[in-house]
Design a protein around this motif. Sequence first.
Motif, PDB file in Angstrom:
ATOM      1  N   THR A 134       0.841  -1.188   0.000  1.00  0.00           N
ATOM      2  CA  THR A 134       0.000   0.000   0.000  1.00  0.00           C
ATOM      3  C   THR A 134       0.879   1.241   0.000  1.00  0.00           C
ATOM      4  OG1 THR A 134      -0.125  -0.077   2.415  1.00  0.00           O
ATOM      5  CG2 THR A 134      -1.917  -1.126   1.186  1.00  0.00           C
ATOM      6  N   GLU A 135       0.281   2.372  -0.245  1.00  0.00           N
ATOM      7  CA  GLU A 135       1.031   3.619  -0.376  1.00  0.00           C
ATOM      8  C   GLU A 135       1.706   4.024   0.930  1.00  0.00           C
ATOM      9  OE1 GLU A 135       0.088   8.264  -1.615  1.00  0.00           O
ATOM     10  OE2 GLU A 135      -1.372   6.689  -1.989  1.00  0.00           O
ATOM     11  N   GLN A 136       2.981   4.422   0.843  1.00  0.00           N
ATOM     12  CA  GLN A 136       3.747   4.864   2.005  1.00  0.00           C
ATOM     13  C   GLN A 136       4.495   6.144   1.618  1.00  0.00           C
ATOM     14  OE1 GLN A 136       3.169   3.067   4.678  1.00  0.00           O
ATOM     15  NE2 GLN A 136       2.181   1.370   3.594  1.00  0.00           N
ATOM     16  N   ASP A 180      -8.843  -8.779  -2.951  1.00  0.00           N
ATOM     17  CA  ASP A 180      -7.683  -8.249  -3.673  1.00  0.00           C
ATOM     18  C   ASP A 180      -6.394  -8.320  -2.866  1.00  0.00           C
ATOM     19  OD1 ASP A 180      -6.636  -6.703  -6.082  1.00  0.00           O
ATOM     20  OD2 ASP A 180      -5.987  -5.445  -4.409  1.00  0.00           O
ATOM     21  N   CYS A 181      -6.415  -7.861  -1.611  1.00  0.00           N
ATOM     22  CA  CYS A 181      -5.136  -7.709  -0.905  1.00  0.00           C
ATOM     23  C   CYS A 181      -4.464  -9.047  -0.601  1.00  0.00           C
ATOM     24  CB  CYS A 181      -5.296  -6.859   0.352  1.00  0.00           C
ATOM     25  SG  CYS A 181      -6.340  -7.549   1.640  1.00  0.00           S
ATOM     26  N   THR A 182      -5.229 -10.142  -0.456  1.00  0.00           N
ATOM     27  CA  THR A 182      -4.582 -11.434  -0.213  1.00  0.00           C
ATOM     28  C   THR A 182      -3.841 -11.957  -1.445  1.00  0.00           C
ATOM     29  OG1 THR A 182      -6.659 -12.595  -0.704  1.00  0.00           O
ATOM     30  CG2 THR A 182      -6.169 -12.163   1.610  1.00  0.00           C
ATOM     31  N   LYS A 183      -4.091 -11.337  -2.601  1.00  0.00           N
ATOM     32  CA  LYS A 183      -3.334 -11.711  -3.802  1.00  0.00           C
ATOM     33  C   LYS A 183      -1.932 -11.130  -3.786  1.00  0.00           C
ATOM     34  CE  LYS A 183      -7.492 -11.900  -6.723  1.00  0.00           C
ATOM     35  NZ  LYS A 183      -8.175 -11.306  -7.897  1.00  0.00           N
ATOM     36  N   HIS A 184      -1.661 -10.234  -2.834  1.00  0.00           N
ATOM     37  CA  HIS A 184      -0.369  -9.563  -2.771  1.00  0.00           C
ATOM     38  C   HIS A 184       0.356  -9.802  -1.454  1.00  0.00           C
ATOM     39  CE1 HIS A 184      -1.515  -7.189  -6.327  1.00  0.00           C
ATOM     40  NE2 HIS A 184      -2.702  -7.121  -5.769  1.00  0.00           N
ATOM     41  N   ARG A 233      -7.168 -13.903   8.513  1.00  0.00           N
ATOM     42  CA  ARG A 233      -8.009 -13.627   9.686  1.00  0.00           C
ATOM     43  C   ARG A 233      -7.803 -12.212  10.229  1.00  0.00           C
ATOM     44  NH1 ARG A 233     -11.955 -17.253  10.044  1.00  0.00           N
ATOM     45  NH2 ARG A 233     -12.224 -16.562  12.203  1.00  0.00           N
ATOM     46  N   ALA A 234      -7.149 -11.347   9.452  1.00  0.00           N
ATOM     47  CA  ALA A 234      -6.914  -9.976   9.905  1.00  0.00           C
ATOM     48  C   ALA A 234      -8.239  -9.270  10.165  1.00  0.00           C
ATOM     49  CB  ALA A 234      -6.110  -9.208   8.860  1.00  0.00           C
ATOM     50  N   GLY A 235      -8.315  -8.547  11.291  1.00  0.00           N
ATOM     51  CA  GLY A 235      -9.536  -7.856  11.665  1.00  0.00           C
ATOM     52  C   GLY A 235     -10.547  -8.750  12.349  1.00  0.00           C
ATOM     53  N   GLN A 236     -10.223 -10.034  12.474  1.00  0.00           N
ATOM     54  CA  GLN A 236     -11.082 -10.987  13.163  1.00  0.00           C
ATOM     55  C   GLN A 236     -10.331 -11.622  14.327  1.00  0.00           C
ATOM     56  OE1 GLN A 236     -11.840 -12.586   9.016  1.00  0.00           O
ATOM     57  NE2 GLN A 236     -13.665 -13.362  10.057  1.00  0.00           N
ATOM     58  N   ASN A 237      -9.192 -12.239  14.028  1.00  0.00           N
ATOM     59  CA  ASN A 237      -8.382 -12.860  15.073  1.00  0.00           C
ATOM     60  C   ASN A 237      -6.980 -12.266  15.156  1.00  0.00           C
ATOM     61  OD1 ASN A 237     -10.184 -15.452  13.860  1.00  0.00           O
ATOM     62  ND2 ASN A 237     -10.339 -14.992  16.034  1.00  0.00           N
ATOM     63  N   PRO A 251      -6.654  -3.642  10.449  1.00  0.00           N
ATOM     64  CA  PRO A 251      -6.613  -5.105  10.483  1.00  0.00           C
ATOM     65  C   PRO A 251      -5.220  -5.704  10.413  1.00  0.00           C
ATOM     66  CG  PRO A 251      -7.414  -4.325   8.357  1.00  0.00           C
ATOM     67  CD  PRO A 251      -7.306  -3.118   9.239  1.00  0.00           C
ATOM     68  N   CYS A 252      -4.256  -5.003   9.763  1.00  0.00           N
ATOM     69  CA  CYS A 252      -2.960  -5.631   9.510  1.00  0.00           C
ATOM     70  C   CYS A 252      -1.897  -4.580   9.208  1.00  0.00           C
ATOM     71  CB  CYS A 252      -3.070  -6.616   8.344  1.00  0.00           C
ATOM     72  SG  CYS A 252      -3.658  -5.838   6.819  1.00  0.00           S
ATOM     73  N   PHE A 253      -0.613  -5.029   9.148  1.00  0.00           N
ATOM     74  CA  PHE A 253       0.522  -4.128   8.905  1.00  0.00           C
ATOM     75  C   PHE A 253       0.375  -3.283   7.646  1.00  0.00           C
ATOM     76  CE2 PHE A 253       3.446  -7.499  11.027  1.00  0.00           C
ATOM     77  CZ  PHE A 253       2.923  -7.181  12.267  1.00  0.00           C
ATOM     78  N   PRO A 254       0.091  -3.900   6.478  1.00  0.00           N
ATOM     79  CA  PRO A 254       0.053  -3.088   5.258  1.00  0.00           C
ATOM     80  C   PRO A 254      -0.982  -1.975   5.303  1.00  0.00           C
ATOM     81  CG  PRO A 254       0.181  -5.413   4.705  1.00  0.00           C
ATOM     82  CD  PRO A 254      -0.090  -5.333   6.170  1.00  0.00           C
ATOM     83  N   MET A 255      -1.980  -2.111   6.174  1.00  0.00           N
ATOM     84  CA  MET A 255      -3.042  -1.105   6.240  1.00  0.00           C
ATOM     85  C   MET A 255      -2.754  -0.023   7.286  1.00  0.00           C
ATOM     86  SD  MET A 255      -4.980  -2.088   3.877  1.00  0.00           S
ATOM     87  CE  MET A 255      -5.011  -3.582   2.869  1.00  0.00           C
ATOM     88  N   TYR A 256      -1.538   0.003   7.821  1.00  0.00           N
ATOM     89  CA  TYR A 256      -1.208   0.996   8.850  1.00  0.00           C
ATOM     90  C   TYR A 256      -1.466   2.414   8.347  1.00  0.00           C
ATOM     91  CZ  TYR A 256       1.230   3.158  12.795  1.00  0.00           C
ATOM     92  OH  TYR A 256       1.523   3.911  13.917  1.00  0.00           O
ATOM     93  N   SER A 257      -1.115   2.708   7.120  1.00  0.00           N
ATOM     94  CA  SER A 257      -1.230   4.078   6.612  1.00  0.00           C
ATOM     95  C   SER A 257      -2.594   4.390   6.012  1.00  0.00           C
ATOM     96  CB  SER A 257      -0.146   4.329   5.557  1.00  0.00           C
ATOM     97  OG  SER A 257      -0.289   3.433   4.477  1.00  0.00           O
ATOM     98  N   ALA A 258      -3.482   3.409   5.891  1.00  0.00           N
ATOM     99  CA  ALA A 258      -4.798   3.644   5.309  1.00  0.00           C
ATOM    100  C   ALA A 258      -5.613   4.590   6.192  1.00  0.00           C
ATOM    101  CB  ALA A 258      -5.546   2.328   5.132  1.00  0.00           C
ATOM    102  N   THR A 259      -6.467   5.395   5.576  1.00  0.00           N
ATOM    103  CA  THR A 259      -7.301   6.328   6.334  1.00  0.00           C
ATOM    104  C   THR A 259      -8.688   5.774   6.617  1.00  0.00           C
ATOM    105  OG1 THR A 259      -7.999   7.403   4.269  1.00  0.00           O
ATOM    106  CG2 THR A 259      -6.095   8.341   5.413  1.00  0.00           C
ATOM    107  N   HIS A 260      -8.994   4.576   6.156  1.00  0.00           N
ATOM    108  CA  HIS A 260     -10.295   3.957   6.409  1.00  0.00           C
ATOM    109  C   HIS A 260     -10.546   3.865   7.916  1.00  0.00           C
ATOM    110  CE1 HIS A 260     -13.754   1.438   5.277  1.00  0.00           C
ATOM    111  NE2 HIS A 260     -13.484   0.771   6.382  1.00  0.00           N
TER     112      HIS A 260
END
Length: 428
Positions: A276-278, A387-391, A341-345, A357-366
């Motif tokens: 994701t964008e950094q 989509d994101c589990t494909k990466h 299981r990110a955002g669940q467990n 939910p997870c590391f790559p989403m640290y910078s997301a504004t959602h």
Amino acid sequence: MAEIQENIQTPPPVPTDKGTDAPAFRIDQKLHQILYKEESRPKLEPMPENVLPEPVYPQKPNPVEMTERQYQKLNAIRTWKTWGSPYFKSRWHSGELRPIIPYLFTEWKCNLDCHYCWSYNNAVKGMTEDVAKRSIDWLHSIGSRVLALMGGEPLLRPKFIHKIVDYSAKKDIFVYLPTNGRLMKPDVIDRLGDAGIATVNLAVDSVKERKSLPKAFEPIRPYFDYLVKRQRYYGYTVMFNINICHNNMDDVKELTEIARSNGIATDYHINETPMTEQDHFKHLTENQTYLTPDDWPKVDALLDYLNDKRINHGYKMVNPIQHMEDMKLLMRGKVPPWQCRAGQNSLIIRTDGTLAPCFPMYSATHDWGVVGDHKFEVKQLDEMKVDCTKHCLSTCNYILGYCYDTMRVLTWAAKQARHGFKGASGSF
């Protein structure tokens, strides 16, 4: 997120004479637009008077070295209380947020500049005691008994970490500390051991220090020796975390042997460009660590070598065998379907107390909520993960996905029983 369409594969990084260039992010453009809307994240209102208790040190003035049996028994009991029991309760309360592995980002600063790593920004203020205490109390209240301290480099503030470990351990929480080891002096080791640290995960990528890979073994060798020596005095475990890069494949083998000779486990990752964008990351171009198609056969051979060491020679490794095989597809942009299981467990708590939910989403504004008031929705997460589990092939979330396969868990538990539960043997 229903409008997310079939992912368009990102082309491999483009090599240059000085290194490799990479795109700013690898997820689908439409998903990126959804996760990075203009509105700001929510805010956790501060409670300045809410602070962590001051630890008593030493609690055990003259610790005695445990026998192997005592050491194994302590860790077996701790594993059941902090991982096993909460896991089965999460299966019973399947409709609730039950994080088996929550990550507390106490810092978003670091004392090193590894050229592949975007997981730090020295302009971001560290977590306050108020946020840390409220996070620990909230996680404990919803059944979590594990806490992974994250950064950046958590030990930039060793007194703060000492307080967190002490407060958490007194709540029977398994505290896991990743660190590059540069600040892990003997006094810090003794204080954290005395407070009840459960696992220390040393991130090392090379034997000798180099500019692009400063997380090296040689500079921390005296601290490492002391850390390993004191394991049975305090009961914690130690492991290596190794990132497989373009320029360290020989080091990976050597570090694996160092771990083997010291009786500790290893954990491996495939080096990746940012998913994701950094905006703060400054090494997207001319990067010496990024893997290119020319590296793929070498990485395949290295992963086969490591799996052989695990299967036929008894080396301790955290990654499931299939995870190592799937890494070959990850670097080719062809990740096979897997259950995240990110955002669940699992979840992350940012330095400011907001959730993701997870590391790559640290910078997301959602907006996923704040400590004590989460807004995770399974439908939204599932649509995102199309989509994101494909990466992504997160080791911890990959293992969690396997853990929520009932038959696989029962088979693994039966195997541990046959070994008398003398430390985890094999993997999912």
